[in-house]
Write a protein that holds these residues in place. Structure first.
Motif, PDB file in Angstrom:
ATOM      1  N   ALA A  68     -11.253   7.296   3.146  1.00  0.00           N
ATOM      2  CA  ALA A  68     -11.111   7.237   1.685  1.00  0.00           C
ATOM      3  C   ALA A  68     -11.909   8.346   1.017  1.00  0.00           C
ATOM      4  N   PHE A 112      -3.456   6.691  -0.799  1.00  0.00           N
ATOM      5  CA  PHE A 112      -4.293   5.723  -0.077  1.00  0.00           C
ATOM      6  C   PHE A 112      -3.404   4.716   0.648  1.00  0.00           C
ATOM      7  N   GLN A 113      -2.383   4.236  -0.039  1.00  0.00           N
ATOM      8  CA  GLN A 113      -1.483   3.270   0.563  1.00  0.00           C
ATOM      9  C   GLN A 113      -0.699   3.896   1.712  1.00  0.00           C
ATOM     10  N   LEU A 139      -8.639   0.455   4.301  1.00  0.00           N
ATOM     11  CA  LEU A 139      -8.907   1.888   4.437  1.00  0.00           C
ATOM     12  C   LEU A 139     -10.394   2.133   4.680  1.00  0.00           C
ATOM     13  N   ALA A 148      -1.792   6.210   3.608  1.00  0.00           N
ATOM     14  CA  ALA A 148      -2.738   6.308   4.722  1.00  0.00           C
ATOM     15  C   ALA A 148      -2.877   4.974   5.431  1.00  0.00           C
ATOM     16  N   VAL A 149      -2.924   3.882   4.656  1.00  0.00           N
ATOM     17  CA  VAL A 149      -3.003   2.544   5.249  1.00  0.00           C
ATOM     18  C   VAL A 149      -1.773   2.284   6.119  1.00  0.00           C
TER      19      VAL A 149
END
Length: 323
Positions: free
Chosen positions: A109, A285-286, A104, A288-289
Motif C-alpha cells: 500500500a 488498491f482493489q 493489502l 492489487a488485492v
C-alpha cells in the motif's frame, strides 16, 4: 518522536528525535505511520533540486511525501503529506487520504500509489485511454513503467508494446501483460524500423514515456507521416531519465497527427488531483488485492534509514521504510 530527518540540504537522512506534528486546522488528521516508500521525488526534494522546493528555505525536515498508517479509530489509510512521512507520526490532509483494504499489506500500500500517480494519471487524463487502445510504454523496465503496463491492461488496452535496455527485465514484462518488447540496445535504424513496423500493423494510440531523450526522438521519427493521413497518437512524458531535452523537427509535427504533453506535479487540474484520491488509488488498491497489479518491495527499518537511503535497490523494486 523518532523520524528520518535531513538537517542540511543534500544531506543523508538521520534517525533522530523530531517534534511531533501538531494539527493546525480542521482538514488535518494525525496518523500513526507504519510504512513509507522512498522515491526519486523524495530524494530530489531532500537534495533541494526538485522544482517544488526552489523557493523553500531549508530547515531540518522529515523526509517522505506519502505513507500508510492508522488513524486513532483504527482505520488503515494511505495519505499524502508535504510535511514529511518517514516518522512515527505524520499529518495527513483529509482530502488526500484513502482507506486501505484490509487484505493489502502495509508495504504494498505504501509502494503502489506513487507509481499509480506516474502512470494512471497520464493514461486516464492526459491520454484519455479507451478500451481497445494500443499503448507503447517507453522505458518500461523501471517500477513505474512496470505499473503502467499493468494499469494499461486494467484499462482495457488491446496491445501493449514496451521498450527498455535491460533485456531480462524487458522480457519479464510479458508476464505482466506486455505483448511485444523492443530493445533500446538495437541500432537506431533497427529500433526505428521495428517501431514503424508495429505502428503500421497496429497503429499506436498512446505513448507513455519515462526516459525522454534520444529514444523519443527515434519514436517520433518512426511515426513521421509521408503527407497522407496519419494515425492520431498522444505522447505523454513523465520522466527524463536519459535526457531532459530532445531535438524535434517541425516536419514531424506538420506531417504527423501527434499530440505531445507531460504528466506530473503541477500538470493536473484540481479536479483530476481529487479523483486520484477518491477513485484512482482506491481502484488500483482493489486491483492489487485481486492480483491484477503487482509491485515488489525492498524493506528497511527506519533505524537504518542512513544506510538504506543510498543503497542499491534491485531493478523493479521500491524501497519501503517500516516504522
Amino acid at each position: 518522536m523518532k523520524a528520518a530527518v535531513v538537517f542540511e540540504k543534500g544531506g543523508i537522512p538521520q534517525y533522530a528525535d523530531f517534534s511531533e506534528p501538531v494539527i493546525s486546522n480542521e482538514n488535518e488528521v494525525l496518523v500513526t505511520v507504519k510504512a513509507a516508500s522512498i522515491k526519486n521525488l523524495d530524494k530530489a526534494r531532500a537534495s533541494g533540486k526538485h522544482y517544488s522546493t526552489e523557493n523553500e528555505v531549508h530547515q531540518p525536515t522529515v523526509v517522505g511525501s506519502d505513507g500508510v498508517g492508522m488513524l486513532e479509530d483504527g482505520t488503515k489509510v494511505y495519505f499524502f503529506s508535504k510535511k514529511g512521512t518517514v516518522a512515527e507520526k505524520a499529518l495527513a490532509d483529509k482530502k488526500m487520504m484513502v482507506n486501505v483494504p484490509a487484505g493489502l499489506d502495509f508495504s504494498i500500500a505504501a509502494a503502489l500509489p506513487n507509481a499509480v500517480m506516474g502512470s494512471a494519471m497520464a493514461l486516464k487524463f492526459k491520454a484519455g485511454i479507451q478500451p481497445g487502445n494500443v499503448v507503447l510504454v517507453n522505458g518500461a523496465t523501471g517500477i513505474t513503467g512496470r505499473i503502467a503496463v499493468q494499469i494499461a491492461k486494467v484499462y482495457g488496452a488491446s496491445k501493449i508494446i514496451v521498450t527498455g535496455r535491460n533485456e531480462e527485465s524487458l522480457q519479464a514484462l510479458r508476464e505482466l501483460g506486455a505483448d511485444e518488447a523492443v530493445s533500446l540496445q538495437l541500432s537506431d535504424e533497427d529500433f526505428k524500423k521495428k517501431i514503424k513496423e508495429i505502428h503500421n500493423e497496429t497503429p499506436i494510440d498512446i505513448v507513455i514515456d519515462y526516459i525522454w531523450g534520444h529514444s523519443v526522438e527515434m519514436i517520433l521519427s518512426a511515426f513521421k507521416g509521408d503527407g497522407t493521413f496519419s494515425h492520431k497518437t498522444k505522447l505523454i512524458t513523465i520522466g527524463g531519465m536519459s535526457s531532459d531535452t530532445i531535438q524535434l523537427s517541425s516536419q514531424i509535427l506538420r506531417a504527423t497527427d501527434i499530440q505531445i504533453s507531460g504528466s506530473g506535479l503541477g500538470s493536473w487540474t484540481k479536479e483530476e488531483s481529487a479523483l486520484l484520491f477518491s477513485e484512482i488509488i482506491p481502484e488500483m488498491f482493489q486491483a492489487a488485492v485481486e492480483g491484477k497489479i503487482k509491485i515488489e518491495t525492498e524493506e528497511a527499518d527506519i533505524k537504518n534509514i542512513e544506510k538504506a537511503w543510498n543503497a542499491e535497490i534491485q531493478t523493479g523494486k521500491r524501497l519501503v521504510i517500516k516504522i
